[in-house]
Design an enzyme around this catalytic site. Structure first.
Site, short mmCIF file in Angstrom:
data_model
loop_
_atom_site.label_atom_id
_atom_site.label_comp_id
_atom_site.label_asym_id
_atom_site.label_seq_id
_atom_site.Cartn_x
_atom_site.Cartn_y
_atom_site.Cartn_z
N LYS A 22 73.78 32.50 -57.22
CA LYS A 22 74.57 33.61 -56.21
C LYS A 22 75.77 32.87 -55.57
CE LYS A 22 72.98 35.16 -52.25
NZ LYS A 22 74.03 34.87 -51.08
N ASN A 23 75.49 31.37 -54.81
CA ASN A 23 76.36 31.08 -53.87
C ASN A 23 77.30 30.18 -54.73
OD1 ASN A 23 74.90 32.43 -51.88
ND2 ASN A 23 73.82 30.75 -51.15
N ARG A 92 79.59 39.98 -45.80
CA ARG A 92 80.59 39.04 -45.11
C ARG A 92 81.16 38.02 -45.91
NH1 ARG A 92 79.35 34.64 -43.84
NH2 ARG A 92 80.65 34.63 -42.05
N CYS A 116 75.84 38.82 -39.11
CA CYS A 116 74.86 39.35 -40.12
C CYS A 116 73.37 39.06 -39.37
CB CYS A 116 75.00 38.76 -41.41
SG CYS A 116 74.39 36.97 -41.39
N ARG A 121 77.79 34.21 -37.28
CA ARG A 121 78.62 33.77 -38.40
C ARG A 121 80.13 33.64 -38.17
NH1 ARG A 121 75.33 34.84 -42.84
NH2 ARG A 121 76.58 33.21 -44.11
N PRO A 122 80.47 32.83 -37.16
CA PRO A 122 81.92 32.77 -36.80
C PRO A 122 82.71 31.94 -38.20
CG PRO A 122 80.70 30.95 -36.01
CD PRO A 122 79.60 31.73 -36.55
N ILE A 123 83.90 32.24 -37.96
CA ILE A 123 84.87 31.65 -38.96
C ILE A 123 86.01 30.76 -38.45
CG2 ILE A 123 84.45 33.59 -40.96
CD1 ILE A 123 87.27 34.82 -40.21
N ASP A 124 85.81 30.24 -37.26
CA ASP A 124 86.69 29.49 -36.75
C ASP A 124 86.99 28.14 -37.28
OD1 ASP A 124 83.98 28.88 -36.17
OD2 ASP A 124 84.52 27.31 -35.03
N ASP A 305 68.47 28.00 -46.67
CA ASP A 305 67.92 29.03 -47.36
C ASP A 305 66.62 29.01 -47.92
OD1 ASP A 305 71.07 29.40 -48.79
OD2 ASP A 305 70.60 29.88 -46.75
N ARG A 398 70.11 41.79 -52.87
CA ARG A 398 71.19 40.82 -52.72
C ARG A 398 71.32 39.40 -53.36
NH1 ARG A 398 73.06 40.00 -46.95
NH2 ARG A 398 74.49 38.62 -48.31
#
Ligand code: EPZ
Length: 417
Positions: A22-23, A92, A116, A121-124, A305, A398
């Site tokens: 998946k990833n 996300r 989530c 889950r920042p995206i800085d 994970d 998912r």
């Protein structure tokens, strides 16, 4: 919301095939935007997240055909630059489209992915890298608008080896002017798979899998055909299912190199693992011993994970294990559910102390996130009596392609209602 009904106590035996990752397939799907041509991708798992991203690609103008685990994407039409809010809220990781859209159109407007179940889950770090390449980014009204007439190659040092940020910068850099160098890049196998896919369409990338990834911008791209690597987390989950039930299982279609940290940890608990060319056998013919410490780290360390699944195994181990979750802020949602089944766990911040108990007893539990949900299924396989796991469709589907079918093939008593 679909539930699993599991009657525990059956040792798992037999062999099962592990699906594509998946990833890996999610960033590869984003990359199909870049070549404006045809991409043929094999070994694509049937997952809710994959369906969501295919839906998004179609919304912006790509043509997608998905059958028998092969996905064909044609991105020759001119593509929208607005990524609608609803699908981003649903998943996300669609933030990965940002880098690909910038490489293709020099422009993208996407809604903030938001947190989530496992943390904010920042995206800085993503935005830091894209800004360094010359992207003008405005964050307002819950949207991120990015614009850049020409991305420039530049050296970017990541504060943290973020998987998503490494992927987003790699994607954006494929058409930048000059060479982009990512220092302190994530080294996950999915990054290597993305490099191979991008190079297959004509990109010039080296170094994926190490801390330094180099991308030389190019102008021309071609059709590409690619087979996605096996899912190391699905493999690790099935290995944990063998361990918790004292089973004897063969996993086909794995890359044993990607499983080193999980294999090593499960061997510590007494499992016997034999590696073959692209399969492995795991035999656990006695109650697992407690692994002293399980500390999650970026690859090649023990995968975050796999933390919940390993914790399920340790709830019935002989002895006490200490878990330290260093990657995400709140990834212990499965603890209270495992305790409903009789587990003895104490959480203190990022640390969880698991004292092995004689047995778990079946209970009604609910998945709070993808991997925590998988952990509850594993616990149900070993528990005395019947366990009901709720929220299968919302969370477990998912990331697992019909998990119940794989477990039934191995002798588990599980069905979906
Ligand atoms: C990817 O998420 C995976 N998802 C996750 O798998 C996995 O847990 C994670 O990598 C770590 O291996 C996909 O590949 C689709 P990160 P990602 O950016 O890219 C912080 C699953 O179960 N961070 O490496 O979001 C972040 O908050 C999912 O399959 C920043 O602070 O992971 C986290 O604490 C769950 N700023 C840490 O870094 C940023 O800009 C690791 O995040 C980005 C990240």
């Amino acid at each position: 919301m679909d539930r699993y009904i599991i009657v525990g106590g059956h040792r798992l035996e037999g062999d099962v095939r592990v699906d594509g990752s998946k990833n890996s397939v999610l960033p590869v799907l984003a990359a199909t935007i870049i070549n404006g041509k045809e991409s043929v991708i094999h070994n694509v798992p049937e997952l809710k997240d994959v369906d969501s991203l295919i839906g998004l690609l179609r919304t912006i103008g790509c043509k997608c055909l998905f059958e028998n685990n092969t996905l064909i994407v044609k991105s020759n039409n001119s593509l929208d630059t607005l990524i609608p809010e609803k699908p981003v809220r649903e998943m996300r990781s669609s933030i990965i489209l940002m880098g690909a859209m910038l490489a293709r159109n020099g422009k993208v407007k996407i809604s903030y992915p938001g947190g989530c179940e496992i943390g904010p889950r920042p995206i800085d770090i993503h935005l830091f890298g894209l800004r360094k390449m010359g992207t003008k980014i405005i964050e307002a009204h819950g949207y991120i608008s990015c614009e850049c007439d020409k991305l420039r190659g530049v050296e970017i040092n990541l504060d943290y080896p973020s998987v998503g940020a490494t992927e987003n910068i790699m994607l954006a850099a494929t058409t930048a002017e000059g060479v982009t160098i990512i220092q302190n890049a994530a080294k996950e196998p999915e990054i290597v798979d993305l490099q191979n896919f991008l190079n297959g369409m004509g990109a010039r990338i080296t170094g994926a899998g190490t801390s330094t990834v180099k991308i030389e911008g190019v102008k021309e791209f071609r059709d590409v055909e690619h087979t996605v690597i096996p899912d190391r987390i699905v493999a690790g989950t099935l290995m944990s299912a063998a361990a918790i039930t004292g089973g004897n299982v063969v996993l086909n279609n794995v890359i044993t190199d990607h499983l080193k940290s999980v294999s090593s940890k499960l061997s510590e608990t007494g499992c016997i693992i034999t590696e073959y060319q692209n399969s492995l056998q795991i035999m656990c013919n006695r109650k697992p011993k407690a692994a002293e410490v399980i500390k999650t780290l970026p690859y090649p360390g023990f995968a975050t994970d796999m933390q919940a699944q390993m914790m399920a195994v340790m709830t019935i181990a002989k002895g006490t294990s200490i878990f330290i979750e260093t990657v995400f802020e709140s990834r212990y949602k499965h603890v209270e559910e495992l305790m409903k089944m009789g587990a003895s766990i104490k959480v203190d911040g990022r640390t969880a102390i698991v004292r092995g108990v004689k047995k778990l007893t079946g209970a009604e539990v609910r998945a709070g996130d993808l991997r925590g949900g998988a952990a509850l299924v594993l616990a149900g396989l070993a528990a005395e009596g019947t366990t009901v796991v709720d929220n299968v469709k919302l969370h477990i589907d998912r990331g697992y392609d019909r998990l119940e079918n794989k477990l039934i093939k191995l002798g588990a008593d599980i069905h979906r209602v």
